[in-house]
Write a protein that holds these residues in place. Structure first.
Motif, PDB file in Angstrom:
ATOM      1  N   PRO A   6       0.845  -1.200   0.000  1.00  0.00           N
ATOM      2  CA  PRO A   6       0.000   0.000   0.000  1.00  0.00           C
ATOM      3  C   PRO A   6       0.881   1.252   0.000  1.00  0.00           C
ATOM      4  CG  PRO A   6      -0.573  -1.480   1.820  1.00  0.00           C
ATOM      5  CD  PRO A   6       0.727  -1.963   1.241  1.00  0.00           C
ATOM      6  N   ALA A   7       0.267   2.408  -0.160  1.00  0.00           N
ATOM      7  CA  ALA A   7       1.006   3.672  -0.143  1.00  0.00           C
ATOM      8  C   ALA A   7       1.638   3.869   1.240  1.00  0.00           C
ATOM      9  CB  ALA A   7       0.057   4.825  -0.461  1.00  0.00           C
ATOM     10  N   PRO A   8       2.769   4.601   1.319  1.00  0.00           N
ATOM     11  CA  PRO A   8       3.457   4.755   2.613  1.00  0.00           C
ATOM     12  C   PRO A   8       2.546   5.250   3.722  1.00  0.00           C
ATOM     13  CG  PRO A   8       4.832   5.600   0.846  1.00  0.00           C
ATOM     14  CD  PRO A   8       3.515   5.223   0.218  1.00  0.00           C
ATOM     15  N   GLU A   9       1.596   6.149   3.422  1.00  0.00           N
ATOM     16  CA  GLU A   9       0.767   6.685   4.513  1.00  0.00           C
ATOM     17  C   GLU A   9      -0.056   5.610   5.222  1.00  0.00           C
ATOM     18  OE1 GLU A   9       0.782   7.756   1.312  1.00  0.00           O
ATOM     19  OE2 GLU A   9      -1.156   8.655   0.766  1.00  0.00           O
ATOM     20  N   ALA A  10      -0.317   4.497   4.522  1.00  0.00           N
ATOM     21  CA  ALA A  10      -1.097   3.426   5.149  1.00  0.00           C
ATOM     22  C   ALA A  10      -0.292   2.680   6.202  1.00  0.00           C
ATOM     23  CB  ALA A  10      -1.577   2.458   4.080  1.00  0.00           C
ATOM     24  N   TYR A  11       1.025   2.871   6.201  1.00  0.00           N
ATOM     25  CA  TYR A  11       1.889   2.147   7.125  1.00  0.00           C
ATOM     26  C   TYR A  11       1.845   2.717   8.556  1.00  0.00           C
ATOM     27  CZ  TYR A  11       4.290  -0.869   3.753  1.00  0.00           C
ATOM     28  OH  TYR A  11       4.592  -1.842   2.838  1.00  0.00           O
ATOM     29  N   TYR A  12       1.277   3.907   8.725  1.00  0.00           N
ATOM     30  CA  TYR A  12       1.299   4.546  10.049  1.00  0.00           C
ATOM     31  C   TYR A  12      -0.030   4.336  10.747  1.00  0.00           C
ATOM     32  CZ  TYR A  12       5.515   6.761   8.321  1.00  0.00           C
ATOM     33  OH  TYR A  12       6.770   6.970   7.823  1.00  0.00           O
ATOM     34  N   PHE A  13       0.022   3.978  12.038  1.00  0.00           N
ATOM     35  CA  PHE A  13      -1.221   3.783  12.789  1.00  0.00           C
ATOM     36  C   PHE A  13      -2.024   5.071  12.860  1.00  0.00           C
ATOM     37  CE2 PHE A  13       0.818  -0.068  14.427  1.00  0.00           C
ATOM     38  CZ  PHE A  13      -0.253  -0.938  14.415  1.00  0.00           C
ATOM     39  N   THR A  14      -1.326   6.203  13.035  1.00  0.00           N
ATOM     40  CA  THR A  14      -2.055   7.427  13.360  1.00  0.00           C
ATOM     41  C   THR A  14      -2.438   8.277  12.157  1.00  0.00           C
ATOM     42  OG1 THR A  14       0.140   8.264  13.868  1.00  0.00           O
ATOM     43  CG2 THR A  14      -1.279   7.735  15.724  1.00  0.00           C
TER      44      THR A  14
END
Ligand code: SF4
Length: 941
Positions: free
Chosen positions: A932-940
């Protein structure tokens, strides 16, 4: 292609030799009209005219070339042989390649889309039209997308293929994180071990040129990449190369090896580290390679900041770390002789950079910490500098080619916790085999579940929990099973959708079979044959119907059509990715798609085709494969392009070369090289990733005691280690169930028992034993043999197929009819009603079936055992073996899914969940299918 071999039959020696010697294969120039005599008409000489059309085998991942011989008068496929033009398989196949013919002509195959009419699992089916099926599924998908229930769409893959180009298009254009794979019950453990070293998760051994070969498996005849690797191992052996096989069981490969180490399962990392220790203590390693390409500076900085930051200091520390891995220690763990460990270590040192090795499933898939076996094996390769060398072991990306397809969608911005949940941030593939437990815990539900050539009820551990999940319509609202054959899982679907075999679909394949890069073109040969005769078809299923196969489709066209129906007016932004690259607004045709790829992104192909007056697509349809580059070595040393580094900077400490924050490579001895796709761009002896993600004790190659370590098994109490991971060379999981030639060869899976164990249990070959796992039991026949270690019992996972109705739901060549009952909530009992029997069909061979025993389904009785780090299911079982009781029968299986859920919770409690650094769900650099796109990797975020 021809050669000058002599005929084998002595009588033939008296004949005049053919003018050009005997032909091994029909020459390409005769493929359009190949004439041979009809053997059934002998001694009359009746000519048969065939079109020979190449395709790619679908029975394992090796992607060998096949030639389909299509009779011109009947449009029937006469047989399959190897394709001599294929660079990987070079005209050779294993038994499973030619047996594709059985799969295509199986009288029991599914020929039309089916939909269920009764309750799910009740076994009532009616024929449906493709239109009806597509509209219903498209409606489900569209509704879920529009209601932002994206994580309720899941595509679960068993047999790989299409992933190079197609899957990503669907998943990303639909905006879902929905790819689930079988890999965590297969190769994820080995992959993780390799990827923590090099960022690339598979090895590509150059066996043909090796001077010493070390196999932790049974590759030559029964393992992964059976034929392309096997033929090269044989060549090396003929040239004098020695082979060592580390395998508890006497495999076909082990029986041909110079050294066979029958190890206690799970001890292999200790043995490999003991070999590393020999190389280190005796200074038999390649200092230059280690100094240049291992991230030792980072290791010293992070772990030994108070010591001199010099290479010599690193070597001294290495010697200290591994000093405890003496041959005696490892030999005790493995229950073998220590001398052989030293001898093999010396052979490896002698081979130096021509040392090839491979571990795939086997021990890496059997044991807790199995991923460290791959890490330890690669340590040996690194120490002797055999990375990407002639006769060495390269990361597979060097020997694989992925062409760029036309207009691809950007990655989706969503993370699906049903695939990689927070407990497994380093899991090397999706935690697919835990899905029933996730849904049982209320972590989600599925609105649309696709299974693709995937049979989790049978293949996965804890299959009864899969049956419970699939039967529950509140958990799985719609299930479409895309499959060429019946399976235990298809029985619990809403739609069973017939997809083509090897010769009935398009796909592009490229595999690391040798030190080269090639692509292979799978194609629907009956459609190609009919089109050569001037007929035209809008879809492959129409061509198949015209050829008498039925409405058997191919997935490329299925997904294009489905995506158009999900987004008929283009308002969801999906449709545009399924339009022709040549005519915007027009539905993409498979010819457009592959034509574009072959013309635009396969180096050398258009020119090679032009030389023969062909288009690139015509070339691939004619030959079925193309060699892009041969003799590919040391890819990591490739210099960065001058244009790329013109305005790049080099980090003074790490020597990482980057531009505008994007890492390009690493400087080694003043030269800017591509390096490896790891954070350090070097081979990571020390993994800061593992340390940062809460497992600092395993940041370097080490030995993790398996869950089936001898300390955990009380032999005197009847306990044994069950090794259930080995293959039979002629079968392939559930896909070969409709191949009569293969089942004629292999049709049962007895329990291998060493004669000493047979004596202690007072049994002989053919007697029954009851094997108790933590969640149930199965009853199998005994086979006494010296080919297995005392204390270990073994059973192949390739047999024990079953069906629930007499004449539907499973190929009668391979399945026993069973009765399946839930005797109490969660308590399941399966009993065989009868084994395999002859049956009447269009194929007279079905009345000649002589085998009665189809084997026993052991996987049902295994609880899920996820490795805490790699996520790999740890297949080996601690079992208790007893004599059966008076009520017990051969083939009985009992399972309690209440207990299996408790076992699941116990293993989950050992994980160390995300977040990791920066509130991440998973390290950004770590490979993942369809990231997925990098932003999906962050919980917040
Ligand atoms: S090794 Fe055998 S099964 Fe695998 S692709 Fe080759 S012929 Fe097919």
């Amino acid at each position: 292609m021809s050669d000058n071999r002599q005929p084998l039959n002595p009588d033939a020696m008296r004949l005049d030799p053919p003018s050009h010697g005997l032909a091994s294969y029909p020459p390409v120039e005769k493929w359009d009209d190949w004439v041979e005599y009809d053997t059934a008409q002998w001694p009359r000489k009746v000519e048969k005219h065939c079109q020979i059309i190449p395709t790619i085998c679908f029975n394992c991942e090796a992607a060998c070339g096949l030639l389909g011989f299509v009779e011109k008068d009947t449009n029937r496929i006469r047989r399959f042989e190897g394709n001599p033009e294929h660079p990987g398989s070079r005209g050779r196949n294993c038994a499973k390649g030619p047996a594709t013919l059985n799969q295509v002509t199986d009288p029991e195959r599914i020929r039309y889309p089916l939909k269920r009419t009764g309750k799910r699992g009740e076994g009532k089916w009616e024929r449906a039209s493709w239109d009806e099926v597509l509209d219903d599924i498209a409606g489900c998908v569209r509704k879920a997308l529009q209601e932002e229930r994206r994580n309720e769409i899941m595509y679960h893959v068993g047999r790989p293929g299409h992933e190079l180009l197609y899957h990503q298009r669907i998943l990303h254009s639909w905006g879902i994180d929905g790819h689930n794979s079988h890999t965590n019950v297969c190769s994820a453990g080995a992959r993780a071990g390799y990827a923590f070293w090099s960022g690339i998760d598979r090895p590509s051994p150059d066996h043909a040129n090796a001077r010493f070969i070390l196999l932790l498996s049974s590759h030559l005849e029964t393992g992964h990449y059976f034929n392309p690797h096997a033929q090269r191992i044989i060549e090396a052996k003929e040239a004098g190369t020695k082979i060592c096989v580390i395998d508890t069981r006497l495999s076909n490969t082990a029986s041909k090896a110079d050294y066979w180490m029958s190890t206690w399962p799970g001890s292999e990392a200790a043995i490999l580290l003991a070999m590393c220790n020999v190389l280190l203590q005796e200074d038999l390693f390649d200092r230059d390679f280690v100094r240049h390409w291992v991230n030792w500076e980072e290791f010293l900085r992070e772990e030994h900041g108070n010591k001199p930051q010099t290479f010599q200091s690193f070597i001294s520390i290495l010697k200290e770390i591994y000093a405890s891995f003496t041959p005696e220690f490892a030999a005790k763990e493995a229950s073998i002789e220590p001398g052989v460990i030293v001898e093999v270590a010396h052979e490896i040192a002698k081979a130096g950079s021509a040392f090839s090795s491979h571990v795939w499933r086997n021990t890496a898939a059997g044991n807790l910490g199995g991923w460290q076996v791959a890490r330890a094996l690669q340590f040996l390769v690194v120490l002797v500098g055999a990375v990407g060398t002639v006769g060495g072991t390269a990361p597979n990306a060097a020997n694989k080619y992925i062409p760029a397809p036309p207009h691809m969608p950007p990655p989706s911005k969503i993370w699906n916790e049903l695939l990689i949940p927070k407990e497994f941030p380093l899991a090397f593939f999706e935690m697919s085999f835990l899905l029933p437990h996730f849904l049982k815990e209320g972590r989600g539900k599925l609105a649309m579940y696709f299974t693709r050539v995937y049979n989790p009820v049978w293949t996965n551990p804890d299959g009864m929990s899969w049956i419970e999940m699939l039967s529950d319509e509140s958990k799985v609202e719609r299930h479409a099973c895309l499959t060429p054959t019946w399976s235990e899982t298809a029985w619990f679907a809403d739609y069973v959708l017939p997809m083509g075999h090897a010769s009935e679909r398009h796909d592009l394949m490229s595999q690391e079979t040798q030190a080269a890069r090639w692509i292979g073109f799978r194609q629907p040969i009956l459609r190609v044959a009919l089109e050569k005769q001037g007929k035209k078809f809008a879809t492959t299923y129409e061509a198949h119907e015209a050829a008498g196969v039925g409405q058997v489709w191919e997935e490329d066209e299925f997904w294009i059509e489905l995506s158009w129906r999900v987004d008929p007016d283009g308002s969801l932004g999906i449709r545009k990715y399924f339009e022709s690259p040549y005519e915007p607004g027009k539905k993409m045709a498979v010819d457009d798609y592959y034509r574009w790829i072959f013309e635009n992104s396969v180096p050398g192909l258009p020119a090679a085709a032009a030389k023969q007056g062909l288009t690139a697509l015509e070339y691939m349809r004619k030959y079925g494969a193309f060699l892009i580059e041969d003799n590919v070595y040391k890819v990591h040393e490739a210099a960065l392009k001058a244009a790329d580094i013109a305005d790049a900077s080099v980090d003074p400490q790490t020597k990482i070369v980057s531009r505008n924050g994007a890492v390009l490579g690493v400087e080694v001895d003043g030269k800017a090289c591509v390096g490896f796709p790891t954070p350090s761009r070097k081979l990571e002896f020390f993994s800061k990733t593992i340390k940062d993600w809460k497992w600092p004790e395993y940041a370097t190659p080490g030995y993790i005691k398996s869950h089936v370590h001898p300390d955990n098994i009380d032999l005197n109490a009847g306990e044994r280690l069950l090794l259930p991971t080995f293959r039979l060379p002629t079968l392939i999981h559930t896909r070969s169930g409709n191949a009569k030639w293969l089942y004629e060869i292999s049709n049962r899976n007895p329990l291998w028992l060493n004669s000493k164990d047979a004596e202690s249990f007072d049994v002989k070959t053919g007697d029954l034993l009851k094997v108790h796992t933590e969640i149930g039991y199965f009853i199998d026949k005994v086979w006494t043999t010296e080919g297995i270690k005392p204390g270990v019992v073994a059973c192949s996972h390739h047999l024990g197929r079953w069906r629930l109705a007499e004449d539907c739901g499973g190929e009668r060549w391979s399945t026993a009819l069973v009765d399946l009952k839930q005797v109490e909530p969660g308590k399941w009992l399966m009993r065989q009603i009868h084994g395999i029997k002859p049956f009447k069909s269009d194929d007279p061979d079905s009345e000649r079936i002589f085998w009665e025993d189809g084997g026993v389904h052991q996987n049902l009785t295994f609880p899920v055992q996820p490795d805490y780090i790699s996520g790999q299911h740890c297949w080996h079982q601690k079992v208790r073996v007893t004599k059966p009781g008076p009520e017990d029968k051969y083939g009985d299986v009992f399972v309690d899914t209440n207990i299996s859920h408790e076992v699941y919770k116990r293993w989950m409690s050992k994980t160390r969940p995300a977040p990791g650094p920066n509130d991440l769900r998973r390290p950004l650099w770590l490979p993942r299918s369809y990231k997925p796109a990098p932003e999906a990797y962050y919980f917040t975020r």
